[in-house]
Design a protein around this motif. Structure first.
Motif, PDB file in Angstrom:
ATOM      1  N   THR A   9       0.819  -1.220   0.000  1.00  0.00           N
ATOM      2  CA  THR A   9       0.000   0.000   0.000  1.00  0.00           C
ATOM      3  C   THR A   9       0.851   1.269   0.000  1.00  0.00           C
ATOM      4  OG1 THR A   9      -0.059   0.304   2.417  1.00  0.00           O
ATOM      5  CG2 THR A   9      -1.684  -1.226   1.452  1.00  0.00           C
ATOM      6  N   THR A  10       0.239   2.338  -0.490  1.00  0.00           N
ATOM      7  CA  THR A  10       0.911   3.649  -0.403  1.00  0.00           C
ATOM      8  C   THR A  10       0.694   4.266   0.981  1.00  0.00           C
ATOM      9  OG1 THR A  10      -1.049   4.722  -1.359  1.00  0.00           O
ATOM     10  CG2 THR A  10       0.723   4.126  -2.875  1.00  0.00           C
ATOM     11  N   PHE A  11      -0.311   3.800   1.735  1.00  0.00           N
ATOM     12  CA  PHE A  11      -0.588   4.329   3.082  1.00  0.00           C
ATOM     13  C   PHE A  11       0.565   4.011   4.044  1.00  0.00           C
ATOM     14  CE2 PHE A  11      -2.404   4.473   7.290  1.00  0.00           C
ATOM     15  CZ  PHE A  11      -3.454   5.383   7.262  1.00  0.00           C
ATOM     16  N   ALA A  12       1.176   2.833   3.844  1.00  0.00           N
ATOM     17  CA  ALA A  12       2.249   2.397   4.749  1.00  0.00           C
ATOM     18  C   ALA A  12       3.405   3.394   4.729  1.00  0.00           C
ATOM     19  CB  ALA A  12       2.739   1.014   4.339  1.00  0.00           C
ATOM     20  N   ARG A  13       4.096   3.480   5.841  1.00  0.00           N
ATOM     21  CA  ARG A  13       5.185   4.464   5.955  1.00  0.00           C
ATOM     22  C   ARG A  13       6.548   3.868   5.626  1.00  0.00           C
ATOM     23  NH1 ARG A  13       4.807   6.930  11.609  1.00  0.00           N
ATOM     24  NH2 ARG A  13       6.450   8.255  10.772  1.00  0.00           N
ATOM     25  N   CYS A  14       6.588   2.600   5.237  1.00  0.00           N
ATOM     26  CA  CYS A  14       7.819   1.979   4.732  1.00  0.00           C
ATOM     27  C   CYS A  14       7.464   1.161   3.492  1.00  0.00           C
ATOM     28  CB  CYS A  14       8.429   1.019   5.751  1.00  0.00           C
ATOM     29  SG  CYS A  14       9.185   1.821   7.150  1.00  0.00           S
ATOM     30  N   ASN A  15       8.455   0.941   2.653  1.00  0.00           N
ATOM     31  CA  ASN A  15       8.236   0.211   1.406  1.00  0.00           C
ATOM     32  C   ASN A  15       8.288  -1.299   1.675  1.00  0.00           C
ATOM     33  OD1 ASN A  15       8.251  -0.829  -1.183  1.00  0.00           O
ATOM     34  ND2 ASN A  15       9.515   0.830  -1.995  1.00  0.00           N
ATOM     35  N   MET A  16       7.165  -1.825   2.155  1.00  0.00           N
ATOM     36  CA  MET A  16       7.104  -3.233   2.536  1.00  0.00           C
ATOM     37  C   MET A  16       7.238  -4.139   1.308  1.00  0.00           C
ATOM     38  SD  MET A  16       4.006  -2.893   5.327  1.00  0.00           S
ATOM     39  CE  MET A  16       4.197  -4.436   6.219  1.00  0.00           C
ATOM     40  N   GLY A  17       6.684  -3.711   0.179  1.00  0.00           N
ATOM     41  CA  GLY A  17       6.766  -4.521  -1.041  1.00  0.00           C
ATOM     42  C   GLY A  17       8.212  -4.733  -1.466  1.00  0.00           C
ATOM     43  N   GLY A  63       0.640  -4.389   4.747  1.00  0.00           N
ATOM     44  CA  GLY A  63       0.034  -3.091   5.028  1.00  0.00           C
ATOM     45  C   GLY A  63       0.295  -2.604   6.433  1.00  0.00           C
ATOM     46  N   MET A  64       0.024  -1.311   6.608  1.00  0.00           N
ATOM     47  CA  MET A  64       0.225  -0.692   7.921  1.00  0.00           C
ATOM     48  C   MET A  64      -1.064  -0.012   8.384  1.00  0.00           C
ATOM     49  SD  MET A  64       2.406   2.601   9.079  1.00  0.00           S
ATOM     50  CE  MET A  64       0.911   3.538   8.812  1.00  0.00           C
ATOM     51  N   PRO A  65      -1.828  -0.685   9.259  1.00  0.00           N
ATOM     52  CA  PRO A  65      -2.964   0.011   9.866  1.00  0.00           C
ATOM     53  C   PRO A  65      -2.450   1.171  10.730  1.00  0.00           C
ATOM     54  CG  PRO A  65      -3.117  -2.375  10.206  1.00  0.00           C
ATOM     55  CD  PRO A  65      -1.735  -2.075   9.700  1.00  0.00           C
ATOM     56  N   GLY A  66      -3.108   2.308  10.606  1.00  0.00           N
ATOM     57  CA  GLY A  66      -2.710   3.463  11.401  1.00  0.00           C
ATOM     58  C   GLY A  66      -3.102   3.284  12.863  1.00  0.00           C
ATOM     59  N   HIS A  99       0.902  -2.684  12.793  1.00  0.00           N
ATOM     60  CA  HIS A  99       0.133  -1.531  13.279  1.00  0.00           C
ATOM     61  C   HIS A  99       1.101  -0.399  13.632  1.00  0.00           C
ATOM     62  CE1 HIS A  99      -3.964  -3.371  13.711  1.00  0.00           C
ATOM     63  NE2 HIS A  99      -3.219  -4.431  13.464  1.00  0.00           N
ATOM     64  N   GLU A 100       0.728   0.797  13.233  1.00  0.00           N
ATOM     65  CA  GLU A 100       1.622   1.949  13.412  1.00  0.00           C
ATOM     66  C   GLU A 100       2.039   2.119  14.877  1.00  0.00           C
ATOM     67  OE1 GLU A 100      -0.087   5.622  12.034  1.00  0.00           O
ATOM     68  OE2 GLU A 100       1.885   6.499  11.680  1.00  0.00           O
ATOM     69  N   ASP A 101       1.161   1.724  15.807  1.00  0.00           N
ATOM     70  CA  ASP A 101       1.482   1.912  17.230  1.00  0.00           C
ATOM     71  C   ASP A 101       2.192   0.705  17.848  1.00  0.00           C
ATOM     72  OD1 ASP A 101      -0.723   0.270  17.175  1.00  0.00           O
ATOM     73  OD2 ASP A 101      -2.054   1.651  18.213  1.00  0.00           O
ATOM     74  N   ASP A 106       9.589   5.931  15.518  1.00  0.00           N
ATOM     75  CA  ASP A 106       9.680   5.678  14.071  1.00  0.00           C
ATOM     76  C   ASP A 106      10.764   4.645  13.739  1.00  0.00           C
ATOM     77  OD1 ASP A 106       7.651   7.450  13.691  1.00  0.00           O
ATOM     78  OD2 ASP A 106       8.846   8.974  12.653  1.00  0.00           O
ATOM     79  N   LYS A 107      11.843   4.684  14.504  1.00  0.00           N
ATOM     80  CA  LYS A 107      12.951   3.750  14.233  1.00  0.00           C
ATOM     81  C   LYS A 107      12.503   2.310  14.469  1.00  0.00           C
ATOM     82  CE  LYS A 107      17.723   2.958  15.473  1.00  0.00           C
ATOM     83  NZ  LYS A 107      18.668   3.034  16.550  1.00  0.00           N
ATOM     84  N   GLU A 108      11.815   2.088  15.590  1.00  0.00           N
ATOM     85  CA  GLU A 108      11.366   0.729  15.885  1.00  0.00           C
ATOM     86  C   GLU A 108      10.276   0.296  14.901  1.00  0.00           C
ATOM     87  OE1 GLU A 108      11.130  -1.417  19.968  1.00  0.00           O
ATOM     88  OE2 GLU A 108       9.149  -0.576  19.597  1.00  0.00           O
ATOM     89  N   LEU A 109       9.401   1.229  14.533  1.00  0.00           N
ATOM     90  CA  LEU A 109       8.350   0.902  13.554  1.00  0.00           C
ATOM     91  C   LEU A 109       8.974   0.489  12.218  1.00  0.00           C
ATOM     92  CD1 LEU A 109       5.319   0.849  12.783  1.00  0.00           C
ATOM     93  CD2 LEU A 109       5.560   3.270  12.161  1.00  0.00           C
ATOM     94  N   SER A 110       9.962   1.234  11.783  1.00  0.00           N
ATOM     95  CA  SER A 110      10.638   0.933  10.527  1.00  0.00           C
ATOM     96  C   SER A 110      11.312  -0.441  10.592  1.00  0.00           C
ATOM     97  CB  SER A 110      11.670   2.041  10.264  1.00  0.00           C
ATOM     98  OG  SER A 110      12.552   1.643   9.274  1.00  0.00           O
ATOM     99  N   PHE A 111      11.981  -0.719  11.711  1.00  0.00           N
ATOM    100  CA  PHE A 111      12.617  -2.032  11.910  1.00  0.00           C
ATOM    101  C   PHE A 111      11.568  -3.142  11.829  1.00  0.00           C
ATOM    102  CE2 PHE A 111      13.013  -5.408  15.064  1.00  0.00           C
ATOM    103  CZ  PHE A 111      14.129  -6.085  14.582  1.00  0.00           C
ATOM    104  N   LEU A 112      10.453  -2.925  12.513  1.00  0.00           N
ATOM    105  CA  LEU A 112       9.419  -3.961  12.586  1.00  0.00           C
ATOM    106  C   LEU A 112       8.779  -4.214  11.215  1.00  0.00           C
ATOM    107  CD1 LEU A 112       7.934  -5.833  14.507  1.00  0.00           C
ATOM    108  CD2 LEU A 112       6.334  -3.973  14.994  1.00  0.00           C
ATOM    109  N   MET A 113       8.521  -3.146  10.483  1.00  0.00           N
ATOM    110  CA  MET A 113       7.909  -3.313   9.157  1.00  0.00           C
ATOM    111  C   MET A 113       8.822  -4.100   8.236  1.00  0.00           C
ATOM    112  SD  MET A 113       6.016   0.357   8.750  1.00  0.00           S
ATOM    113  CE  MET A 113       5.038  -0.037   7.326  1.00  0.00           C
ATOM    114  N   ASP A 114      10.105  -3.829   8.320  1.00  0.00           N
ATOM    115  CA  ASP A 114      11.068  -4.552   7.483  1.00  0.00           C
ATOM    116  C   ASP A 114      11.221  -5.999   7.955  1.00  0.00           C
ATOM    117  OD1 ASP A 114      13.255  -4.142   5.344  1.00  0.00           O
ATOM    118  OD2 ASP A 114      14.304  -5.151   6.984  1.00  0.00           O
TER     119      ASP A 114
END
Ligand code: DLZ
Length: 154
Positions: A9-17, A63-66, A99-101, A106-114
Motif C-alpha cells: 500500500t501507499t498508506f504504509a510508511r515503509c516500502n514493505m513490497g 500493510g500498515m494500519p494506522g 500496526h503503526e502503534d 519511528d525507528k522501531e516501527l521501521s525495523f518492525l515493518m522490514d
C-alpha cells in the motif's frame, strides 16, 4: 517455478513490497508479481486478482494500519476481506500487517515493518518449498518481527 504475488500500500510508511521482493529473491527462484494499492482495504481484491488473473500460487498482503480508532476498524475489515479472498480462491494470502502503534518510535516501527515482512517472506518460501520445515517449527512460538515467544515444551 512458483508464482508469488506481492500486494502493498501507499498508506504504509515503509516500502514493505520492496522488502518482500528483496527477501524472496534471496531464497527462491520464483516469478514475482507486485501490485501497490492505496490502502489495506484495497488488498483483498488485489490479492484475489493476483491469484485468479495472474495465477499466483500464494500472495503476501502487506500493510500498515494506522493508530487511530478508525484505522483499527479498517484493519479488521481488511483482514475479514483477506480471509474471504482466501476462502474464495483456496489459496493462502499471508497477511503482513504492522500496526503503526506497535513501534515505540519511528525507528522501531521501521525495523518492525522490514523484519516482519522479511520473516513472513521466509514463511512463504517454506510453505511453497518445504512444508515439512513448517511442521518442524510447529508450537515453537515463532513471532515475525520481534523476538520469538518461549515454547512451553510440552
Ligand atoms: C481509515 C483508514 N485507515 C487506513 C489504514 O489505517 N491503513 C491503510 O492502509 N488504509 C487506510 N484507509 C484507506 C483504505 O484502506 C482504502 O485505501 C480506501 O478506503 C480506498 O478504498 C483508511 C480509509
Amino acid at each position: 517455478m512458483p508464482t508469488i504475488g506481492i500486494a502493498d500500500t501507499t498508506f504504509a510508511r515503509c516500502n514493505m513490497g520492496a522488502a518482500a521482493v528483496d527477501e524472496l529473491k534471496q531464497h527462491i527462484n520464483a516469478k514475482l508479481i507486485r501490485v501497490t494499492v492505496p490502502g489495506i482495504k484495497d488488498l483483498p481484491v488485489a490479492a484475489k486478482k493476483l491469484i485468479e488473473e495472474q495465477n499466483c500460487d500464494i500472495v503476501m498482503a502487506l500493510g500498515m494500519p494506522g493508530s487511530k480508532p478508525q484505522d483499527k476498524t479498517c484493519a479488521h475489515e481488511a483482514s475479514t476481506g483477506i480471509i474471504a479472498a482466501q476462502l474464495m480462491t483456496n489459496k493462502h494470502i499471508i497477511e503482513v500487517f504492522v500496526h503503526e502503534d506497535e513501534g515505540r518510535d519511528d525507528k522501531e516501527l521501521s525495523f518492525l515493518m522490514d523484519s516482519r515482512t522479511r520473516e513472513h517472506a521466509k514463511n512463504v518460501v517454506k510453505m511453497l518449498q518445504s512444508p515439512e520445515q513448517m511442521i518442524k517449527e510447529a508450537g515453537t512460538g515463532q513471532r515475525e518481527g520481534f523476538a520469538d515467544a518461549k515454547p512451553l515444551g510440552r
